[in-house]
Design a protein around this motif. Structure first.
Motif, PDB file in Angstrom:
ATOM      1  N   UNK A  88       0.825  -1.207   0.000  1.00  0.00           N
ATOM      2  CA  UNK A  88       0.000   0.000   0.000  1.00  0.00           C
ATOM      3  C   UNK A  88       0.860   1.259   0.000  1.00  0.00           C
ATOM      4  N   UNK A  89       1.803   1.352   0.896  1.00  0.00           N
ATOM      5  CA  UNK A  89       2.672   2.530   0.974  1.00  0.00           C
ATOM      6  C   UNK A  89       3.675   2.553  -0.166  1.00  0.00           C
ATOM      7  N   UNK A  90       4.212   1.404  -0.502  1.00  0.00           N
ATOM      8  CA  UNK A  90       5.227   1.327  -1.562  1.00  0.00           C
ATOM      9  C   UNK A  90       4.650   1.777  -2.898  1.00  0.00           C
ATOM     10  N   UNK A  91       3.364   1.520  -3.124  1.00  0.00           N
ATOM     11  CA  UNK A  91       2.726   1.923  -4.391  1.00  0.00           C
ATOM     12  C   UNK A  91       2.748   3.428  -4.598  1.00  0.00           C
ATOM     13  N   UNK A  92       2.755   4.207  -3.518  1.00  0.00           N
ATOM     14  CA  UNK A  92       2.847   5.664  -3.666  1.00  0.00           C
ATOM     15  C   UNK A  92       4.141   6.051  -4.381  1.00  0.00           C
ATOM     16  N   UNK A  93       5.213   5.354  -4.071  1.00  0.00           N
ATOM     17  CA  UNK A  93       6.490   5.627  -4.735  1.00  0.00           C
ATOM     18  C   UNK A  93       6.438   5.233  -6.208  1.00  0.00           C
ATOM     19  N   UNK A  94       5.718   4.174  -6.525  1.00  0.00           N
ATOM     20  CA  UNK A  94       5.566   3.738  -7.922  1.00  0.00           C
ATOM     21  C   UNK A  94       4.866   4.830  -8.725  1.00  0.00           C
ATOM     22  N   UNK A  95       3.801   5.408  -8.170  1.00  0.00           N
ATOM     23  CA  UNK A  95       3.077   6.480  -8.858  1.00  0.00           C
ATOM     24  C   UNK A  95       3.998   7.661  -9.150  1.00  0.00           C
ATOM     25  N   UNK A  96       4.785   8.053  -8.149  1.00  0.00           N
ATOM     26  CA  UNK A  96       5.697   9.187  -8.341  1.00  0.00           C
ATOM     27  C   UNK A  96       6.772   8.856  -9.376  1.00  0.00           C
ATOM     28  N   UNK A  97       7.310   7.649  -9.318  1.00  0.00           N
ATOM     29  CA  UNK A  97       8.346   7.249 -10.277  1.00  0.00           C
ATOM     30  C   UNK A  97       7.789   7.272 -11.696  1.00  0.00           C
ATOM     31  N   UNK A  98       6.566   6.798 -11.870  1.00  0.00           N
ATOM     32  CA  UNK A  98       5.954   6.806 -13.204  1.00  0.00           C
ATOM     33  C   UNK A  98       5.743   8.224 -13.711  1.00  0.00           C
ATOM     34  N   UNK A  99       5.366   9.139 -12.839  1.00  0.00           N
ATOM     35  CA  UNK A  99       5.200  10.536 -13.246  1.00  0.00           C
ATOM     36  C   UNK A  99       6.525  11.112 -13.731  1.00  0.00           C
ATOM     37  N   UNK A 100       7.610  10.840 -13.009  1.00  0.00           N
ATOM     38  CA  UNK A 100       8.914  11.361 -13.429  1.00  0.00           C
ATOM     39  C   UNK A 100       9.375  10.718 -14.727  1.00  0.00           C
ATOM     40  N   UNK A 101       9.058   9.442 -14.919  1.00  0.00           N
ATOM     41  CA  UNK A 101       9.408   8.781 -16.193  1.00  0.00           C
ATOM     42  C   UNK A 101       8.667   9.432 -17.348  1.00  0.00           C
ATOM     43  N   UNK A 102       7.363   9.723 -17.149  1.00  0.00           N
ATOM     44  CA  UNK A 102       6.566  10.339 -18.218  1.00  0.00           C
ATOM     45  C   UNK A 102       7.094  11.731 -18.563  1.00  0.00           C
ATOM     46  N   UNK A 103       7.586  12.442 -17.557  1.00  0.00           N
ATOM     47  CA  UNK A 103       8.130  13.784 -17.794  1.00  0.00           C
ATOM     48  C   UNK A 103       9.561  13.715 -18.320  1.00  0.00           C
ATOM     49  N   UNK A 104      10.135  12.517 -18.367  1.00  0.00           N
ATOM     50  CA  UNK A 104      11.527  12.308 -18.769  1.00  0.00           C
ATOM     51  C   UNK A 104      12.470  13.170 -17.936  1.00  0.00           C
ATOM     52  N   UNK A 105      12.138  13.300 -16.657  1.00  0.00           N
ATOM     53  CA  UNK A 105      12.961  14.101 -15.744  1.00  0.00           C
ATOM     54  C   UNK A 105      14.131  13.259 -15.258  1.00  0.00           C
ATOM     55  N   UNK A 106      15.323  13.817 -15.296  1.00  0.00           N
ATOM     56  CA  UNK A 106      16.485  13.068 -14.839  1.00  0.00           C
ATOM     57  C   UNK A 106      16.872  13.402 -13.398  1.00  0.00           C
ATOM     58  N   UNK A 107      16.036  14.176 -12.714  1.00  0.00           N
ATOM     59  CA  UNK A 107      16.358  14.586 -11.357  1.00  0.00           C
ATOM     60  C   UNK A 107      16.436  13.388 -10.414  1.00  0.00           C
TER      61      UNK A 107
END
Length: 80
Positions: free
Chosen positions: A49-68
């Motif tokens: 449940x908690x770990x999935x929050x990190x998955x959502x954020x990681x996917x957002x950064x992948x979609x933005x192609x952010x290298x931060x």
């Protein structure tokens, strides 16, 4: 917390705290394509449940192609 107080004072980064470093690592780990089960175990989450929050954020950064959130390759080397 003394360490983070000193680092904040030295760097001027006011929002620096242990959870920020934990969050940054977790998102970076997933952006790097690493294993969700290993991350869940490293973070000490009893379920996903908690770990999935990190998955959502990681996917957002992948979609933005952010290298931060891209970690140095040294974190992904295989130990021989």
């Amino acid at each position: 917390m003394q360490l983070f107080f000193r680092i904040r004072k030295w760097t001027g980064v006011e929002r620096l705290h242990p959870n920020l470093l934990r969050h940054t690592f977790a998102v970076s780990y997933l952006v790097g394509g690493r294993n969700l089960e290993f991350l869940r175990d490293m973070l000490g989450h009893s379920d996903y449940t908690t770990t999935r929050d990190y998955v959502k954020m990681a996917n957002q950064y992948r979609m933005m192609d952010a290298d931060v959130y891209k970690l140095d390759d040294i974190f992904f080397r295989q130990i021989k």
